[in-house]
Design a protein around this motif. Structure first.
Motif: not given
Ligand code: DGJ
Length: 715
Positions: A309, A495-496, A340, A449
């Motif tokens: 990422w 989102s984390g 992503d 993931k």
């Molecule tokens: C949010 C995730 O927390 C990140 O590590 C990453 O995978 C992005 N999304 C990708 O869109």
């Protein structure tokens, strides 16, 4: 046992270390009268319950207010009731009574019936024998002819005498921030309406003796194992007692039970400890290891990750990715995770979600060449997906604009340019599963993931609230993928760290803790996370020198030793690291591999230090302890007080600093032997009571110490 077979009397649940005593009065809902250290077998429970009786002060109803396992209006309870229902469009008074129970020494199952209402509750409490974590499960069944609307059913109601509360606040890239609150009066209510476990209000609450801390004070900690909307309440009743409740937050009309239908609340897990937060963490970590996380996690060491990422974002170029894979393998990475950006139309974050096919512009020959390359370098291949989501700029959305959650015909705001697919609809669920299935069948993918990057703000399906059903559908989808591909590991991410909970963790081997890879903030995020989660499930990455989320710079050692103490990985452009930096990363990864098995079974103790800039913890077992001391700010004094290490087995310990380096820590005119890397011998009581001497440290430095019991040191 049915009600006719038992007379009034208490019952006890025992584990290896705890006893819970429940009082029964004929037909009345049981109350927890005691939960504490295991009592001798011959304690006279009838006598004990009499001794524990509570007075009824003036000004209350004549019978007082029972703070039972189900405080309710019908018994005159004036605090927040544990159950709220509507029959025939109006609120009503519930008056459940005990009609049946089954019990042994570790669990007890009650049937609670309200005949006038025509509803039944099944409540089961189990005290885990080995870890002493208490789990509550409750369900409601409508036995009447009309619909029964359920507005609130606490997964557990717990009395506590503790008013000092600890809960978590947070935001994107700063999760698990600890907050304290003294409950003098009224309620502390934490609600989550984001439809994910949440950054700001994850479903955890801790209540403790005034001033409780890491190593001292009695503490009770609870967790609702749920990844959707929830409400957690701590309430000081008007008579001074305190109750805790945790349950699913239901929208009005979301759950309406027809005759014979049941609703099951997610489980609530609770642990208590006499010796501070570390004591409850010890119990929860053991519980997670034995009962929650998929057992396969312990069949192999946690592989070190490389995640693409922050290295490439959406700019996927096969040749560059292969170069990154080469460098990753060289520094010791064992799993390469393509984040992503790999699928059709995904040139930025506004397109592509929902079309889980490889983007032929970026990958003309599909993913196979990259995966072959990764596997040839001895690494596993992992892939990022976000299966619940869809962009309007996607083939899926163009074909099925009505497949999203929300109220048909009403606009809704986008979140990261995306909507949420209505997984409660079988055709949507099936389409997404088939897409994932096709990928997993086609490619040797060992890891997913699983991300979720927007809130479920419009949780409606077919005109009705459906957030609860959507979370259940998510679990079904995860379960189906896991059943079909049991060898594929999953990481829970939103989102984390907005999906850190035990329901997800029972379907995932790893939780992505936070998008913040800045070690200054990350140390405290991990500290909060560690209260309920053991290190082996905590995803931790070495980010770029200049953190993308904060813009702050940190040394390679600080970044790497911060990632060292969890499920370690790298998330930085290795091509832009110097050869020297890569060599340092490689050396620390090598060291991590020597310690990761230890981290997967060790007890983690968060250490206390007078200086709030010091963040210390230890991973400890009978023979070895690994101590991390990070310096996060500027200290008022040059000399740091020694760091006390409790929990060590008696006897002598050999102590040395693993990362002693005169260069890095040359902040003193004289550096004592231990900080120069020499081993010294220290008796356990000195380490525990006086403490481990610390070097002079500046903000952004980290010292790692290895303590070996002399029995082991002599091996
Ligand atoms: C949010 C995730 O927390 C990140 O590590 C990453 O995978 C992005 N999304 C990708 O869109």
């Amino acid at each position: 046992m049915t009600i006719s077979e038992f007379t009034d009397g208490p019952h006890r649940l025992d584990s290896s270390s705890d006893t819970v005593v429940l009082e029964f009065k004929h037909g009345r809902i049981p109350e927890i009268v005691h939960w504490g250290t295991r009592l001798p077998d011959d304690v006279d429970l009838v006598h004990l319950v009499r001794a524990m009786e509570t007075p009824v002060p003036h000004g209350l109803l004549d019978t007082g207010e029972a703070l039972s396992l189900l405080p309710q209006l019908g018994s005159g309870f004036t605090g927040h009731p544990a159950v709220q229902v509507q029959r025939g469009n109006s609120d009503t008074i519930t008056n459940f009574g005990l009609t049946e129970y089954h019990a042994d020494r570790s669990q007890i199952a009650f049937t609670l019936t309200d005949t006038d209402l025509a509803a039944t509750l099944h409540l089961k409490l189990s005290l885990d024998q080995r870890t002493s974590v208490l789990t509550s499960q409750i369900s409601m069944t409508n036995t009447g002819a009309d619909g029964l609307q359920l507005d609130w059913l606490a997964g557990l109601t717990l009395p506590t005498e503790f008013a000092d509360l600890l809960h978590f606040n947070g935001r994107w890239a700063l999760e698990f921030q600890q907050l304290r609150h003294y409950l003098a009066s009224g309620q502390l209510t934490k609600e989550n309406r984001t439809g994910r476990t949440s950054h700001h209000s994850p479903p955890f609450l801790i209540a403790g003796e005034k001033g409780f801390a890491e190593h001292h004070g009695a503490v009770i900690a609870l967790h609702l194992a749920w990844s959707g909307n929830h409400r957690i309440i701590a309430e000081r009743l008007r008579d001074g007692r305190i109750q805790l409740q945790a349950g699913v937050l239901l929208a009005p009309g979301e759950i309406s039970l027809k005759r014979g239908e049941s609703w099951h609340s997610p489980a609530v897990h609770v642990a208590r400890g006499e010796r501070g937060l570390n004591d409850v963490s010890r119990k929860f970590h053991a519980f997670v290891r034995q009962k929650i996380v998929p057992a396969g996690i312990y069949s192999k060491p946690r592989p070190v990750h490389f995640n693409t990422w922050e290295a490439v974002y959406f700019e996927h170029d096969v040749e560059k990715l292969k170069q990154l894979a080469d460098l990753a393998a060289d520094v010791g990475v064992e799993r390469f995770v393509l984040d992503d950006g790999w699928f059709k139309g995904r040139i930025h974050d506004k397109a592509g979600l929902g079309d889980w096919e490889v983007d032929r512009n970026k990958y003309p020959d599909g993913l196979a060449p990259l995966i072959r390359h990764v596997i040839a370098r001895g690494m596993e291949f992992g892939l990022w997906v976000e299966p619940e989501m869809v962009n309007s700029d996607s083939d899926l959305m163009r074909a099925h604009p009505d497949w999203i959650l929300g109220i048909h015909g009403r606009n809704q705001p986008l979140g990261r340019a995306q909507y949420i697919l209505d997984l409660t609809r079988p055709e949507v669920f099936e389409t997404i599963f088939q897409q994932l299935d096709a990928l997993l069948r086609q490619y040797p993918i060992s890891y997913l993931k699983w991300d979720a990057n927007r809130d479920v703000s419009h949780g409606f399906s077919a005109g009705r609230p459906a957030s609860f059903a959507q979370t259940q559908a998510l679990y079904r989808l995860l379960d189906r993928v896991r059943d079909a591909y049991p060898e594929v590991e999953i990481e829970a991410c939103a989102s984390g760290g907005a999906r850190a909970d035990y329901a997800m963790l029972s379907r995932a081997e790893r939780i992505w803790t936070s998008d913040c890879n800045d070690p200054y903030d990350r140390q405290m995020i991990q500290r909060g996370f560690s209260i309920f989660f053991p290190p082996e499930v905590m995803g931790c990455h070495i980010g770029p020198r200049r953190a993308h989320t904060t813009g702050r710079e940190a040394s390679t050692a600080f970044r790497a030793y911060t990632a060292f103490f969890g499920h370690m990985g790298i998330e930085a452009n290795l091509l832009s690291l110097s050869a020297q930096e890569r060599a340092q990363v490689a050396a620390i990864i090598r060291e991590h591999k020597r310690w990761r098995d230890h981290l997967s079974h060790a007890q983690i103790l968060r250490l206390e230090h007078d200086d709030s800039a010091i963040c210390g913890f230890v991973a400890i077992d009978q023979q070895v302890a690994l101590v991390s001391v990070a310096h996060l700010g500027s200290s008022p004094y040059p000399l740091l007080a020694p760091l006390r290490i409790p929990g060590l087995k008696g006897g002598n310990w050999s102590v040395h600093q693993l990362n002693a380096s005169p260069g890095a820590l040359s902040r003193a005119k004289y550096t004592p032997p231990v900080s120069r890397g020499e081993a010294v011998i220290m008796p356990a009581p000195v380490l525990c009571e006086r403490g481990l001497p610390l070097p002079v440290m500046a903000a952004g430095e980290v010292a790692i110490f290895v303590l070996k019991h002399m029995d082991a040191a002599n091996d």
